[in-house]
Design a protein around this motif. Structure first.
Motif, PDB file in Angstrom:
ATOM      1  N   THR A   1       3.810  10.181  -6.024  1.00  0.00           N
ATOM      2  CA  THR A   1       4.325   8.898  -6.508  1.00  0.00           C
ATOM      3  C   THR A   1       5.532   9.037  -7.431  1.00  0.00           C
ATOM      4  O   THR A   1       6.140   8.038  -7.802  1.00  0.00           O
TER       5      THR A   1
ATOM      6  N   PHE B   1       2.064   4.521   2.123  1.00  0.00           N
ATOM      7  CA  PHE B   1       2.530   3.141   2.253  1.00  0.00           C
ATOM      8  C   PHE B   1       1.347   2.250   2.646  1.00  0.00           C
ATOM      9  O   PHE B   1       1.342   1.604   3.692  1.00  0.00           O
TER      10      PHE B   1
ATOM     11  N   PRO C   1      -0.906  -0.508   0.614  1.00  0.00           N
ATOM     12  CA  PRO C   1      -0.961  -1.210  -0.665  1.00  0.00           C
ATOM     13  C   PRO C   1      -2.283  -1.089  -1.423  1.00  0.00           C
ATOM     14  O   PRO C   1      -2.292  -1.154  -2.654  1.00  0.00           O
TER      15      PRO C   1
ATOM     16  N   ALA D   1      -0.172   4.322  -3.673  1.00  0.00           N
ATOM     17  CA  ALA D   1       0.844   3.632  -2.869  1.00  0.00           C
ATOM     18  C   ALA D   1       2.194   3.655  -3.570  1.00  0.00           C
ATOM     19  O   ALA D   1       2.282   3.577  -4.802  1.00  0.00           O
ATOM     20  N   VAL D   2       3.246   3.781  -2.763  1.00  0.00           N
ATOM     21  CA  VAL D   2       4.615   3.739  -3.280  1.00  0.00           C
ATOM     22  C   VAL D   2       5.395   2.649  -2.559  1.00  0.00           C
ATOM     23  O   VAL D   2       5.086   2.278  -1.425  1.00  0.00           O
ATOM     24  N   THR D   3       6.414   2.157  -3.229  1.00  0.00           N
ATOM     25  CA  THR D   3       7.348   1.224  -2.605  1.00  0.00           C
ATOM     26  C   THR D   3       8.410   2.007  -1.839  1.00  0.00           C
ATOM     27  O   THR D   3       8.540   3.233  -1.986  1.00  0.00           O
ATOM     28  N   ILE D   4       9.190   1.282  -1.048  1.00  0.00           N
ATOM     29  CA  ILE D   4      10.294   1.917  -0.344  1.00  0.00           C
ATOM     30  C   ILE D   4      11.263   2.541  -1.340  1.00  0.00           C
ATOM     31  O   ILE D   4      11.746   3.667  -1.146  1.00  0.00           O
ATOM     32  N   GLU D   5      11.521   1.848  -2.424  1.00  0.00           N
ATOM     33  CA  GLU D   5      12.460   2.346  -3.425  1.00  0.00           C
ATOM     34  C   GLU D   5      11.936   3.617  -4.092  1.00  0.00           C
ATOM     35  O   GLU D   5      12.680   4.583  -4.284  1.00  0.00           O
ATOM     36  N   GLN D   6      10.656   3.627  -4.448  1.00  0.00           N
ATOM     37  CA  GLN D   6      10.067   4.831  -5.047  1.00  0.00           C
ATOM     38  C   GLN D   6      10.132   6.006  -4.080  1.00  0.00           C
ATOM     39  O   GLN D   6      10.483   7.129  -4.459  1.00  0.00           O
TER      40      GLN D   6
ATOM     41  N   SER E   1       6.731  -3.597   9.240  1.00  0.00           N
ATOM     42  CA  SER E   1       6.698  -2.973   7.915  1.00  0.00           C
ATOM     43  C   SER E   1       6.990  -1.475   8.006  1.00  0.00           C
ATOM     44  O   SER E   1       7.630  -0.904   7.111  1.00  0.00           O
TER      45      SER E   1
ATOM     46  N   ASP F   1      10.675  -1.208   8.393  1.00  0.00           N
ATOM     47  CA  ASP F   1      11.342  -1.383   7.098  1.00  0.00           C
ATOM     48  C   ASP F   1      11.356  -0.078   6.309  1.00  0.00           C
ATOM     49  O   ASP F   1      12.368   0.299   5.704  1.00  0.00           O
ATOM     50  N   VAL F   2      10.208   0.623   6.326  1.00  0.00           N
ATOM     51  CA  VAL F   2      10.125   1.902   5.613  1.00  0.00           C
ATOM     52  C   VAL F   2      11.088   2.911   6.228  1.00  0.00           C
ATOM     53  O   VAL F   2      11.838   3.598   5.519  1.00  0.00           O
TER      54      VAL F   2
END
Length: 212
Positions: A11, A31, A33, A38-43, A68, A71-72
């Motif tokens: 993370t 990915f 939630p 869990a991490v975001t795309i930005e992380q 989704s 998107d990743v």
């Protein structure tokens, strides 16, 4: 052939770097939630940007919608997808990225059948079954169910996960003789936060098992 190692549930960039410096072959980015890791795309993009060359970035998904995952993939340079839910082979194959399929070792799990069903998978990741968790339980399953004799029927590489830690990974490797091992909670200081010393100890145990 040396045992490959993946440190999953990364993370933070510093944890990805700790895994790479210890000699891990891959890191896992979750990915999903509902996971505490869990991490975001930005992380995830920040973590990947910090990695040195030749460390594989794996994205873990659990019954995610196609859009989704797209998107990743647009935002994160993933090398490999890991499907940890009830995805069909067609769903796993729907992306221009190689994948591995997780098989949770319930009483009904049949690895020979799974290997045939997911014939396009680069590997099968065998993990502990839980009625409430998709992974990351910290509990091991009966390794005899993935014995080398049974695996004689399989051509698909086996990645062993589920409850591994520095104290038991050598025994797990001796029992299963997998292609790779995958650890998450076993090298953590707290959920989602890795412990660099535990990662180093885990990697040392894997290397020692390789030499025996």
């Amino acid at each position: 052939m040396p045992i490959r190692t993946k440190i999953c549930g990364i993370t933070r960039p510093q944890d990805g770097l700790a895994a790479a410096r210890a000699g891990a072959d891959a890191i896992g980015l979750v990915f999903y939630p509902k996971s505490p890791r869990a991490v975001t795309i930005e992380q995830a993009a920040e973590i990947c940007a910090a990695l040195p060359p030749f460390v594989t970035a794996v994205g873990l998904f659990v019954d995610a919608e196609h859009f989704s995952i797209d998107d990743v993939l647009r935002g994160v340079p993933l090398d490999l997808l890991q499907f940890h839910g009830s995805e069909t082979p067609a769903q796993c194959e729907a992306f221009d990225t190689p994948y591995i399929k997780a098989i949770r070792m319930s009483e009904e799990a049949d690895l020979v059948e799974a290997a045939s069903h997911y014939g396009s998978a680069r590997g099968l990741l065998v993990d502990t079954w839980s009625p409430t968790e998709a992974g990351g339980t910290g509990e091991a399953f009966d390794w005899d169910r993935v014995s080398p004799a049974m695996r004689g029927e399989l051509e698909t590489p086996i990645i062993l996960a589920g409850g591994l830690h520095p104290g038991n990974v050598a025994g797990a490797i001796a029992a299963v003789q997998p292609y790779a091992v995958d650890v998450s909670s076993g090298v953590e200081a707290s959920k989602g936060i890795k412990d660099a010393d535990k990662i180093t100890a885990f990697m040392q145990a894997v290397r020692q098992a390789d030499r025996t």
